[in-house]
Design a protein around this motif. Sequence first.
Motif, PDB file in Angstrom:
ATOM      1  N   VAL A   1       0.791  -1.082   0.004  1.00  0.00           N
ATOM      2  CA  VAL A   1      -0.002   0.019  -0.162  1.00  0.00           C
ATOM      3  C   VAL A   1       0.874   1.169   0.102  1.00  0.00           C
ATOM      4  O   VAL A   1       0.806   2.093  -0.764  1.00  0.00           O
ATOM      5  N   VAL A   2       1.907   1.317   0.761  1.00  0.00           N
ATOM      6  CA  VAL A   2       2.654   2.616   0.850  1.00  0.00           C
ATOM      7  C   VAL A   2       3.931   2.580   0.226  1.00  0.00           C
ATOM      8  O   VAL A   2       4.767   1.784   0.298  1.00  0.00           O
ATOM      9  N   GLU A   3       3.640   3.471  -1.016  1.00  0.00           N
ATOM     10  CA  GLU A   3       4.724   3.485  -1.860  1.00  0.00           C
ATOM     11  C   GLU A   3       5.154   4.765  -2.196  1.00  0.00           C
ATOM     12  O   GLU A   3       4.124   5.557  -2.758  1.00  0.00           O
ATOM     13  N   GLU A   4       6.244   5.221  -2.027  1.00  0.00           N
ATOM     14  CA  GLU A   4       6.498   6.587  -2.300  1.00  0.00           C
ATOM     15  C   GLU A   4       5.625   7.799  -1.727  1.00  0.00           C
ATOM     16  O   GLU A   4       5.375   8.741  -2.019  1.00  0.00           O
ATOM     17  N   GLY A   5       5.438   7.275  -0.409  1.00  0.00           N
ATOM     18  CA  GLY A   5       4.598   8.247   0.632  1.00  0.00           C
ATOM     19  C   GLY A   5       3.080   8.162  -0.025  1.00  0.00           C
ATOM     20  O   GLY A   5       2.362   9.020   0.549  1.00  0.00           O
ATOM     21  N   ARG A   6       2.568   7.339  -0.751  1.00  0.00           N
ATOM     22  CA  ARG A   6       1.234   7.390  -1.260  1.00  0.00           C
ATOM     23  C   ARG A   6       0.427   6.811  -0.171  1.00  0.00           C
ATOM     24  O   ARG A   6       0.789   6.078   0.568  1.00  0.00           O
ATOM     25  N   THR A   7      -0.767   7.565   0.045  1.00  0.00           N
ATOM     26  CA  THR A   7      -1.664   6.982   1.142  1.00  0.00           C
ATOM     27  C   THR A   7      -2.904   6.386   0.422  1.00  0.00           C
ATOM     28  O   THR A   7      -3.392   6.668  -0.710  1.00  0.00           O
ATOM     29  N   PRO A   8      -3.782   5.656   1.231  1.00  0.00           N
ATOM     30  CA  PRO A   8      -4.902   5.000   0.335  1.00  0.00           C
ATOM     31  C   PRO A   8      -6.000   5.879  -0.117  1.00  0.00           C
ATOM     32  O   PRO A   8      -6.744   5.540  -1.120  1.00  0.00           O
ATOM     33  N   ASN A   9      -6.105   7.012   0.412  1.00  0.00           N
ATOM     34  CA  ASN A   9      -7.513   7.763   0.153  1.00  0.00           C
ATOM     35  C   ASN A   9      -7.001   8.963  -0.675  1.00  0.00           C
ATOM     36  O   ASN A   9      -7.923   9.917  -0.656  1.00  0.00           O
TER      37      ASN A   9
ATOM     38  N   PRO B   1      -5.358  16.100   2.238  1.00  0.00           N
ATOM     39  CA  PRO B   1      -5.123  17.171   3.199  1.00  0.00           C
ATOM     40  C   PRO B   1      -3.440  17.069   3.396  1.00  0.00           C
ATOM     41  O   PRO B   1      -2.756  16.266   3.255  1.00  0.00           O
ATOM     42  N   GLU B   2      -3.077  18.149   4.174  1.00  0.00           N
ATOM     43  CA  GLU B   2      -1.559  18.247   4.270  1.00  0.00           C
ATOM     44  C   GLU B   2      -0.870  17.200   5.071  1.00  0.00           C
ATOM     45  O   GLU B   2       0.169  16.586   5.004  1.00  0.00           O
ATOM     46  N   ASP B   3      -1.913  16.770   6.285  1.00  0.00           N
ATOM     47  CA  ASP B   3      -1.248  15.682   6.968  1.00  0.00           C
ATOM     48  C   ASP B   3      -1.192  14.248   6.499  1.00  0.00           C
ATOM     49  O   ASP B   3      -0.896  13.463   7.209  1.00  0.00           O
ATOM     50  N   SER B   4      -1.790  14.082   5.302  1.00  0.00           N
ATOM     51  CA  SER B   4      -1.878  12.880   4.541  1.00  0.00           C
ATOM     52  C   SER B   4      -0.797  12.322   3.751  1.00  0.00           C
ATOM     53  O   SER B   4      -0.455  11.592   3.042  1.00  0.00           O
ATOM     54  N   ARG B   5       0.506  13.138   3.855  1.00  0.00           N
ATOM     55  CA  ARG B   5       1.656  13.141   2.872  1.00  0.00           C
ATOM     56  C   ARG B   5       2.905  12.372   3.878  1.00  0.00           C
ATOM     57  O   ARG B   5       3.077  12.469   4.867  1.00  0.00           O
ATOM     58  N   GLY B   6       3.166  11.102   2.989  1.00  0.00           N
ATOM     59  CA  GLY B   6       4.031  10.219   3.694  1.00  0.00           C
ATOM     60  C   GLY B   6       3.480   9.246   4.604  1.00  0.00           C
ATOM     61  O   GLY B   6       2.549   9.280   5.219  1.00  0.00           O
ATOM     62  N   PRO B   7       4.251   8.005   4.491  1.00  0.00           N
ATOM     63  CA  PRO B   7       3.905   6.935   5.408  1.00  0.00           C
ATOM     64  C   PRO B   7       3.904   7.158   6.831  1.00  0.00           C
ATOM     65  O   PRO B   7       4.567   7.989   7.336  1.00  0.00           O
ATOM     66  N   LEU B   8       3.243   6.297   7.837  1.00  0.00           N
ATOM     67  CA  LEU B   8       3.213   6.796   9.173  1.00  0.00           C
ATOM     68  C   LEU B   8       4.447   6.052   9.851  1.00  0.00           C
ATOM     69  O   LEU B   8       4.903   4.885   9.340  1.00  0.00           O
TER      70      LEU B   8
END
Length: 432
Positions: free
Chosen positions: A226-234, A257-264
Amino acid sequence: MDRLERLFDGEGRWISWRNIAGFWWLGLCNNFAYVVMLSAAHDILKQQETNGTEPTAAHSYHLDRGNSSSSSYDCNPVSTAAVLLADILPTLLIKAVAPFFIHQLPYGFRVLMCIATATASFLLVSFSSSVAMSILGVVFASISSGLGELSFLSLTVFFPRFVLGGWGSGTGGAGVAGALLYAAFTQAGLSPRETLLVMLVVPIIMAASYYLLLVFPASFPQWHCVVEEGRTPNTDQERRPLVSGEENEEIRDGEAPEDSRGPLTYKDRLAILRGLLRFIIPLGVVYFAEYFINQGLLELLYFPGFSLSHAEQYRWYQTVYQIGVFVSRSSLFCVKIRGVWLMSVLQCINALLLFFAVYYHILSNAILVFVIVAYEGLLGGAAYVNTFHFISKETGDREREFAMAAASVGDSFGIALSAALSFPVHNYFCSL
């Protein structure tokens, strides 16, 4: 036109209903083996008591009070909580640990693992010749259920939120279908072994539901992480966190939104988990109380003058409970209840009432137990679906996939505690 009609109107209506149906079947199949093992718990232990010789279908379900124990209660040598522990501990371990790394395993492979372990569980218990082999089969059912639940709850973030209603209803349907079919087949004369072999069709239905029925977004990562190059599911369909009002509950288009960038990070995940305690704790209390009832007390509530034998009474208690769960888990489309704490208090009252019923024999017949057990199921099912609805609604886009998986530990933790308590309770009453 109400909100649901607007939701399903237009060209996306067919896809919406397919996805709801897909998650309904996934919920049913995922929990089916788990429920069947609990419904079969009394028979699994009774069968092993005969040193591996399978009793006839007509004989195996009528217990001889004079031979089972010298207690005033009609007891198995081992509590059905032994089956519950084997059914819940692997699930608990998976739910507690897997959310921190499971995102590295693609969804397609996770589902294959669920199918394989569910199939193994039915086969192992069907052909078991010892308690150890039966328990191993139950462990495989637990692995399948635990991995499936956290994966499918996480999967919902790739779809509109209304699929949670389908998932919740399906998991409730698993309870009814599993308990009712097991009770009906054995009542009709099939042995536990034959009944479990018939149920091998369930993993096949799971595969068809996931790989053929669901309509995935074009960007869905089926066979890669799921997490590739900082992409998030939504990023394709974002939902605004912590909003209020009916008009804001569904998917909104727009930029991430701003806080959805990058993996956790690991620290992010721990912080999210701490924030989820307000959901996890009351859910755990509800399930602690109800499974203490189901596996610690119900096998001790035997009414000799009733038309059903002890084993038959136990199986139908489980069936009535699961009907209550199904009704309340299907209620998310109609009503949403935020007060899960209230449901946890009410469930604890149920547990205390039935504990005193076992100790003081204050209930006169099985019908009263059936009513209480149905109410117990309504509370448990409502607590489950409303917990995950509000987690989905109130967490940010970046955190939602992890939060849905991590919060699933709540019910399993409560169930594991109830199983641990059920052993001394069983031993105490059976020594009287």
